[in-house]
Design a protein around this motif. Sequence first.
Motif, PDB file in Angstrom:
ATOM      1  N   GLU B 255       0.861  -1.088   0.045  1.00 41.42           N
ATOM      2  CA  GLU B 255      -0.154  -0.062   0.131  1.00 41.42           C
ATOM      3  C   GLU B 255       0.916   1.209   0.152  1.00 41.42           C
ATOM      4  OE1 GLU B 255      -3.183   0.049   3.278  1.00 41.42           O
ATOM      5  OE2 GLU B 255      -2.858   2.122   3.371  1.00 41.42           O
ATOM      6  N   GLU B 256       0.788   1.975  -0.959  1.00 44.13           N
ATOM      7  CA  GLU B 256       1.497   3.395  -1.169  1.00 44.13           C
ATOM      8  C   GLU B 256       0.780   4.561  -0.627  1.00 44.13           C
ATOM      9  OE1 GLU B 256       3.415   3.734  -5.028  1.00 44.13           O
ATOM     10  OE2 GLU B 256       3.817   1.708  -4.881  1.00 44.13           O
ATOM     11  N   TYR B 257       1.517   5.731   0.146  1.00 46.95           N
ATOM     12  CA  TYR B 257       0.886   6.714   0.546  1.00 46.95           C
ATOM     13  C   TYR B 257       1.584   7.763   0.079  1.00 46.95           C
ATOM     14  CZ  TYR B 257      -1.315   9.724   3.786  1.00 46.95           C
ATOM     15  OH  TYR B 257      -1.993  10.762   4.503  1.00 46.95           O
ATOM     16  N   ARG B 258       1.200   8.771  -0.454  1.00 52.59           N
ATOM     17  CA  ARG B 258       1.757   9.768  -1.015  1.00 52.59           C
ATOM     18  C   ARG B 258       3.238   9.530  -1.748  1.00 52.59           C
ATOM     19  NH1 ARG B 258      -0.049  14.648   3.012  1.00 52.59           N
ATOM     20  NH2 ARG B 258       0.048  16.021   1.313  1.00 52.59           N
ATOM     21  N   THR B 259       3.358   8.675  -2.627  1.00 55.51           N
ATOM     22  CA  THR B 259       4.694   8.184  -3.085  1.00 55.51           C
ATOM     23  C   THR B 259       4.925   8.976  -4.422  1.00 55.51           C
ATOM     24  OG1 THR B 259       3.584   6.098  -4.011  1.00 55.51           O
ATOM     25  CG2 THR B 259       4.792   6.101  -1.798  1.00 55.51           C
ATOM     26  N   PHE B 266       9.284   5.778   3.338  1.00 57.81           N
ATOM     27  CA  PHE B 266       9.564   4.970   4.444  1.00 57.81           C
ATOM     28  C   PHE B 266       8.680   3.748   4.134  1.00 57.81           C
ATOM     29  CE2 PHE B 266       9.793   9.234   5.844  1.00 57.81           C
ATOM     30  CZ  PHE B 266      10.997   9.413   6.595  1.00 57.81           C
ATOM     31  N   VAL B 267       9.341   2.674   4.356  1.00 60.47           N
ATOM     32  CA  VAL B 267       8.807   1.237   4.002  1.00 60.47           C
ATOM     33  C   VAL B 267       8.497   0.757   5.285  1.00 60.47           C
ATOM     34  CG1 VAL B 267       8.799  -0.887   2.629  1.00 60.47           C
ATOM     35  CG2 VAL B 267       9.890   1.303   1.680  1.00 60.47           C
ATOM     36  N   THR B 268       7.439  -0.109   5.661  1.00 61.61           N
ATOM     37  CA  THR B 268       7.178  -0.626   6.904  1.00 61.61           C
ATOM     38  C   THR B 268       6.080  -1.722   6.969  1.00 61.61           C
ATOM     39  OG1 THR B 268       7.371  -0.585   9.372  1.00 61.61           O
ATOM     40  CG2 THR B 268       5.808   1.121   7.870  1.00 61.61           C
ATOM     41  N   MET B 269       5.589  -2.242   7.732  1.00 56.80           N
ATOM     42  CA  MET B 269       4.576  -3.233   8.042  1.00 56.80           C
ATOM     43  C   MET B 269       3.898  -3.205   9.329  1.00 56.80           C
ATOM     44  SD  MET B 269       6.210  -6.746   6.489  1.00 56.80           S
ATOM     45  CE  MET B 269       7.301  -7.314   8.070  1.00 56.80           C
ATOM     46  N   GLY B 270       2.872  -3.706   9.315  1.00 59.12           N
ATOM     47  CA  GLY B 270       1.984  -3.630  10.667  1.00 59.12           C
ATOM     48  C   GLY B 270       1.449  -2.425  11.138  1.00 59.12           C
ATOM     49  N   SER B 271       1.492  -2.269  12.519  1.00 52.41           N
ATOM     50  CA  SER B 271       0.933  -1.041  12.920  1.00 52.41           C
ATOM     51  C   SER B 271       1.648   0.353  12.843  1.00 52.41           C
ATOM     52  CB  SER B 271       0.479  -1.058  14.262  1.00 52.41           C
ATOM     53  OG  SER B 271       1.610  -1.146  15.111  1.00 52.41           O
ATOM     54  N   LEU B 272       2.995   0.024  12.537  1.00 55.89           N
ATOM     55  CA  LEU B 272       3.923   0.900  12.538  1.00 55.89           C
ATOM     56  C   LEU B 272       3.539   1.605  11.258  1.00 55.89           C
ATOM     57  CD1 LEU B 272       6.418   2.487  13.428  1.00 55.89           C
ATOM     58  CD2 LEU B 272       7.684   0.691  12.587  1.00 55.89           C
ATOM     59  N   ALA B 273       2.911   1.230  10.264  1.00 56.48           N
ATOM     60  CA  ALA B 273       2.826   1.965   9.028  1.00 56.48           C
ATOM     61  C   ALA B 273       1.632   3.153   9.198  1.00 56.48           C
ATOM     62  CB  ALA B 273       2.061   1.170   8.241  1.00 56.48           C
ATOM     63  N   GLY B 274       0.685   2.813  10.441  1.00 58.67           N
ATOM     64  CA  GLY B 274      -0.286   4.187  10.695  1.00 58.67           C
ATOM     65  C   GLY B 274       0.529   5.353  11.157  1.00 58.67           C
ATOM     66  N   THR B 275       1.498   4.987  12.056  1.00 60.83           N
ATOM     67  CA  THR B 275       2.451   6.063  12.576  1.00 60.83           C
ATOM     68  C   THR B 275       3.198   6.808  11.432  1.00 60.83           C
ATOM     69  OG1 THR B 275       2.632   4.908  14.310  1.00 60.83           O
ATOM     70  CG2 THR B 275       4.154   6.741  14.329  1.00 60.83           C
ATOM     71  N   VAL B 276       3.778   5.994  10.580  1.00 61.13           N
ATOM     72  CA  VAL B 276       4.610   6.457   9.451  1.00 61.13           C
ATOM     73  C   VAL B 276       3.976   7.496   8.506  1.00 61.13           C
ATOM     74  CG1 VAL B 276       5.853   5.897   7.362  1.00 61.13           C
ATOM     75  CG2 VAL B 276       6.213   4.784   9.638  1.00 61.13           C
ATOM     76  N   LYS B 277       2.591   7.318   8.279  1.00 60.40           N
ATOM     77  CA  LYS B 277       1.693   7.901   7.310  1.00 60.40           C
ATOM     78  C   LYS B 277       1.436   9.142   8.055  1.00 60.40           C
ATOM     79  CE  LYS B 277      -0.788   3.870   5.672  1.00 60.40           C
ATOM     80  NZ  LYS B 277      -2.063   3.201   5.701  1.00 60.40           N
ATOM     81  N   TYR B 279       3.401  10.697   9.819  1.00 61.04           N
ATOM     82  CA  TYR B 279       4.699  11.627   9.825  1.00 61.04           C
ATOM     83  C   TYR B 279       4.784  11.894   8.542  1.00 61.04           C
ATOM     84  CZ  TYR B 279       9.756  12.205  10.512  1.00 61.04           C
ATOM     85  OH  TYR B 279      11.109  12.875  10.936  1.00 61.04           O
ATOM     86  N   VAL B 280       4.472  11.212   7.662  1.00 57.34           N
ATOM     87  CA  VAL B 280       4.784  11.679   6.227  1.00 57.34           C
ATOM     88  C   VAL B 280       3.623  12.885   6.009  1.00 57.34           C
ATOM     89  CG1 VAL B 280       4.090  10.986   3.791  1.00 57.34           C
ATOM     90  CG2 VAL B 280       5.404   9.435   5.019  1.00 57.34           C
ATOM     91  N   ASP B 281       2.561  12.897   6.411  1.00 58.18           N
ATOM     92  CA  ASP B 281       1.752  14.150   6.396  1.00 58.18           C
ATOM     93  C   ASP B 281       2.355  15.332   7.116  1.00 58.18           C
ATOM     94  OD1 ASP B 281      -0.434  12.758   5.070  1.00 58.18           O
ATOM     95  OD2 ASP B 281      -1.533  12.474   6.865  1.00 58.18           O
ATOM     96  N   HIS B 282       3.020  15.120   8.198  1.00 58.25           N
ATOM     97  CA  HIS B 282       3.908  16.024   9.035  1.00 58.25           C
ATOM     98  C   HIS B 282       4.933  16.477   8.299  1.00 58.25           C
ATOM     99  CE1 HIS B 282       6.039  17.738  12.405  1.00 58.25           C
ATOM    100  NE2 HIS B 282       6.909  16.901  11.971  1.00 58.25           N
ATOM    101  N   ALA B 290       8.237  13.392   1.205  1.00 55.34           N
ATOM    102  CA  ALA B 290       8.438  11.921   1.805  1.00 55.34           C
ATOM    103  C   ALA B 290       7.100  11.151   1.503  1.00 55.34           C
ATOM    104  CB  ALA B 290       8.533  12.032   3.352  1.00 55.34           C
ATOM    105  N   GLY B 291       7.365   9.843   1.418  1.00 56.19           N
ATOM    106  CA  GLY B 291       5.992   9.051   1.166  1.00 56.19           C
ATOM    107  C   GLY B 291       6.357   7.791   1.994  1.00 56.19           C
ATOM    108  N   ALA B 292       5.105   6.946   2.079  1.00 60.12           N
ATOM    109  CA  ALA B 292       5.057   5.956   2.911  1.00 60.12           C
ATOM    110  C   ALA B 292       4.484   4.479   2.057  1.00 60.12           C
ATOM    111  CB  ALA B 292       4.145   6.007   4.208  1.00 60.12           C
TER     112      ALA B 292
END
Lengths: 105, 394
Positions: B255-259, B266-277, B279-282, B290-292
């Motif tokens: 799943e790509e977000y603002r890429t 930032f590539v990750t898995m699991g619940s950390l993806a929510g935090t990273v998204k 962070y990307v908005d921030h 930045a993208g996730a």
Amino acid sequence: MAESPFKADIERVQKEYSEKMTPGAIAYIPGSSVVNKTGSWRVFMPEFNRDKCVRCYLCYIYCPEPAIYLDEENYPVFDYDYCKGCGICANECPTDAIVMVRETK
Amino acid sequence: MPIRTVMKANEAAAWAAKLAKPKVIAAFPITPSTLIPEKISEFVANGELDAEFIKVESEHSAISACVGASAAGVRTFTATASQGLALMHEVLFIAAGMRLPIVIAVGNRSLSAPINIWNDWQDTISERDTGWLQFYAENNQEALDLILIAFKVAEDERVLLPAMVGFDAFILTHTVEPVEIPDQEVVDEFLGEYEPKHAYLDPARPITQGTLAFPAHYMEARYTVWEANENAKKVIDEAFAEFEKKFGRKYSKIEEYRTDDAEIIFVTMGSLAGTVKEYVDHLREKGIKAGAAKLTVYRPFPTEEVRELAKKAKVLALLEKNVTFSVGGALFQDFSRALINQKEKPILVDFILGLGGRDVTFKELDEVLEISKKALAGEEFDEVNWIGLRKEIL
């Protein structure tokens, strides 16, 4: 020696199993394990004395392989291709008609 | 009408199991997934789920019972975590090799020693080479959905592989979130009855399962497991598409977000993806490109999607909650492998963080960004970085 009742199946398994891999390596034909002869594992072999045998079939019932067949007169016949020499038949035999002897060439 | 309610991921997993209508569930309680068998046994006791719930004395028995039940030809489910999954290890290979579509829900937890019950991905990552499919959920809804999808993919005739669905210990397993429970009829329509064609017990059709294979056949048997993993890539896409049609929630392997115009992804898995998204908005607000990206499917490894993703970024920052004693973490190795023969490839930087339940907040992600920026600017950087490590106590 009595011929295996699975002979036709064995030949079919040998042919099909070597030609096609099934999902999970499942063997779909009964008797497929009969292909693997296990007699070479044996150290002791059962020696059978027909005169002592009372035809109680205990050896036939207890053989875990089962590598003992019954002949026309209901005397046990040992299939040495599959007998691993575990000695259970000798242990169960009430008349000592079966004794385990070290295998020699 | 689907019911919208609030529940923990453990409850969501139990609900998913209930909706999938497995015939046999065997489980042993282990933190943090204890609530799953508890809830399922409640369903069974109340008559809401018509299934055999087997109470076993260990996870080794749990998975063995599942293998037996699945080999007999019914849908099976179990749940575990951490050491429990490790105890299942040898049977996991057997389940995959026998091509039994068992589904396990795993509350992703660290491995001992030292004993730690909190979240990282070491348990499932350690089982990545067993041949099992692996899904990682970002939130409680995904935990429910992915278990349904896992059943669908696992039981597909082109796949026939067991699957595990991981969701982060405590962060998800014990946290209440809004979850939509789909209608039973729609789930029935989506999953259907499990009708095994290859492995089931029938006295009229004797078969030998878990056979002995001599060197002449073992390699081919292993190849078919590998091939099934490859086939699963397409089947997963189809299952995701059908799921979207029936339930309205969209999934993809990555799943790509603002890429689209991102320089650092930032590539990750699991619940950390929510935090990273978040962070990307921030970062976007501050004008940083930045993208996730989130891997929903880790096994089979989505090589094609990774290559597509790699074309979009200059730096891929891999955030992972696991350690492999090679170079960096598991994601770093898989990404390196996927990109090694590509002509144009981004710089890969690996970040090991959040082990054993340590929080990953914007503060840690700021550190990640600093190192990624260095890599982007062509300065010297470490390939592998331990973020949030308390160096003062070493």
